[in-house]
Design an enzyme around this catalytic site. Structure first.
Site, PDB file in Angstrom:
ATOM      1  N   ARG A  15      -4.086 187.079  84.476  1.00 28.25           N
ATOM      2  CA  ARG A  15      -4.138 188.180  85.459  1.00 28.25           C
ATOM      3  C   ARG A  15      -4.228 187.638  86.890  1.00 28.25           C
ATOM      4  NH1 ARG A  15      -1.692 191.896  84.922  1.00 28.25           N
ATOM      5  NH2 ARG A  15      -2.735 193.207  86.433  1.00 28.25           N
ATOM      6  N   SER A 155     -16.937 185.292  92.537  1.00 26.59           N
ATOM      7  CA  SER A 155     -16.345 186.321  91.670  1.00 26.59           C
ATOM      8  C   SER A 155     -15.882 187.498  92.510  1.00 26.59           C
ATOM      9  CB  SER A 155     -17.377 186.807  90.649  1.00 26.59           C
ATOM     10  OG  SER A 155     -18.343 187.631  91.292  1.00 26.59           O
ATOM     11  N   CYS A 156     -15.084 188.370  91.894  1.00 29.40           N
ATOM     12  CA  CYS A 156     -14.604 189.560  92.607  1.00 29.40           C
ATOM     13  C   CYS A 156     -15.783 190.427  93.040  1.00 29.40           C
ATOM     14  CB  CYS A 156     -13.643 190.356  91.729  1.00 29.40           C
ATOM     15  SG  CYS A 156     -14.270 190.733  90.085  1.00 29.40           S
ATOM     16  N   THR A 215     -24.082 190.236  84.763  1.00 29.75           N
ATOM     17  CA  THR A 215     -23.241 189.667  85.822  1.00 29.75           C
ATOM     18  C   THR A 215     -24.109 188.783  86.704  1.00 29.75           C
ATOM     19  OG1 THR A 215     -21.921 190.096  87.799  1.00 29.75           O
ATOM     20  CG2 THR A 215     -23.511 191.789  87.230  1.00 29.75           C
ATOM     21  N   ASN A 320     -10.624 194.742  91.935  1.00 28.48           N
ATOM     22  CA  ASN A 320     -11.151 193.465  91.442  1.00 28.48           C
ATOM     23  C   ASN A 320     -10.054 192.448  91.130  1.00 28.48           C
ATOM     24  OD1 ASN A 320     -11.452 195.798  89.301  1.00 28.48           O
ATOM     25  ND2 ASN A 320     -10.870 193.991  88.122  1.00 28.48           N
TER      26      ASN A 320
END
EC number: 1.2.1.12
Length: 341
Positions: A15, A155-156, A215, A320
């Site tokens: 992705r 991270s996003c 997370t 994201n």
């Protein structure tokens, strides 16, 4: 920068790898020269790049397979490798100075450093890393030093949360806070209930459940903003949407502030230093309105709420996939410019 394009290679055409390629091919300051993925043939790579269920069909240049080792984007050749061991990918042959490590496998410093042996000069890991320095554009990128060869784009979710947390902490001070991200499905999840030994809930059907998950995004903010170290933590709910996520940041403030004052500060930053990174909206938006938005974090003024002048809930959207992939390219440019000086 004198018009010379920065040559980049991508390891892992999943992705993020494919979307970083899409971002790169639409910009005139970087040039995609090579892609490595041992699990995809060149013709399948073309198909996966051209058709995207979320971001739509590629419409910019015609995409053709020249041969088993070359893709053509319009007239521009991109070399394709299918090498499993990152040490053996000959990035140097293609002139790729910057490698985007987007397999999700080689996220620590030593593993990512393997790309340097193949001729890459710098490596950008498109994931959080336990030991590579993390940089969030708009937050701590000015701390990058040219002797650092391996960096993480975090991270996003950290890219969404950190700019917002920085603005609030700089102006009002954050005593402590909790974050929840309502997060779209990602590739690690299951289409139907299946085995997931480390995270039992994560093995449940993604399209059918709201799944509580862990997370590290909030704690990672403490790494890029040391002033907030130990002050934030958070969790995630994975929900059945395919892209776009939203952060809910609930914080206790040091200085008293009305919700209107908070909105005004975020709006000013979104039009000033953080333009293009932090956004601001007062529209009645929903998640699909942010598909393809290249900003890291878009503050939703109408969705947030204050309990009192010291306790507020702030809501910020992010694509994201696309927003994060855009930052990967921005970070490459920042590293390049620092290395040139």
């Amino acid at each position: 920068m004198g018009g010379k394009k920065i040559k980049i290679g991508i390891n892992g055409f999943g992705r993020i790898g494919r979307l970083v390629a899409r971002v790169a091919l639409q910009r005139d300051d970087v040039e995609l020269v090579a892609v490595n993925d041992p699990f995809i043939t060149t013709d399948y790579m073309t198909y996966m790049f051209k058709y995207d269920s979320v971001h739509g069909q590629w419409k910019h240049h015609e995409l053709k397979v020249k041969d088993s080792k070359t893709l053509l984007f319009g007239e521009k050749p991109v070399t394709v490798f299918g090498v499993r061991n990152p040490e053996e990918i000959p990035w140097g042959e293609t002139g790729a100075e910057f490698v985007v490590e987007s397999t999700g496998v080689f996220t620590d410093k030593d593993k990512a450093a393997a790309h340097l042996k193949g001729g890459a000069k710098k490596v950008i890991i498109s994931a959080p890393s336990k030991d590579a320095p993390m940089f969030v554009v708009g937050v701590n990128e000015h701390e990058y030093k040219s002797n650092i060869d391996i960096v993480s784009n975090a991270s996003c979710t950290t890219n969404c949360l950190a700019p917002l947390a920085k603005v609030i902490n700089d102006k009002f001070g954050i005593v402590e806070g909790l974050m929840t991200t309502v997060h779209s499905i990602t590739a690690t999840q299951k289409t139907v209930d299946g085995p997931s030994s480390k995270d039992w809930r994560g093995g449940r059907a993604a399209g059918f459940n709201i799944i509580p998950s862990s997370t590290g995004a909030a704690k990672a903010v403490g790494k890029v903003l040391p002033a907030l170290n130990g002050k934030l933590t958070g969790m995630a709910f994975r929900v059945p949407t395919v892209d776009v996520s939203v952060v809910d940041l609930t914080v206790r403030l040091e200085k008293a502030a009305s919700y209107e004052e908070i909105k005004a500060v975020i709006k000013a930053e979104s039009e000033g230093k953080l333009k293009g990174i932090l956004g601001y909206t007062e529209e009645d938006v929903v998640s699909t309105d942010f598909i393809g938005d290249n900003r890291s974090s878009i503050f939703d003024a109408k969705a947030g709420i204050a309990l009192n002048e010291h306790f507020v809930k702030l809501v910020s959207w992010y694509d994201n996939e696309w927003g994060y992939s855009s930052r990967v390219i921005d970070l490459i440019l920042i590293v390049h410019m620092a290395s040139c000086q």
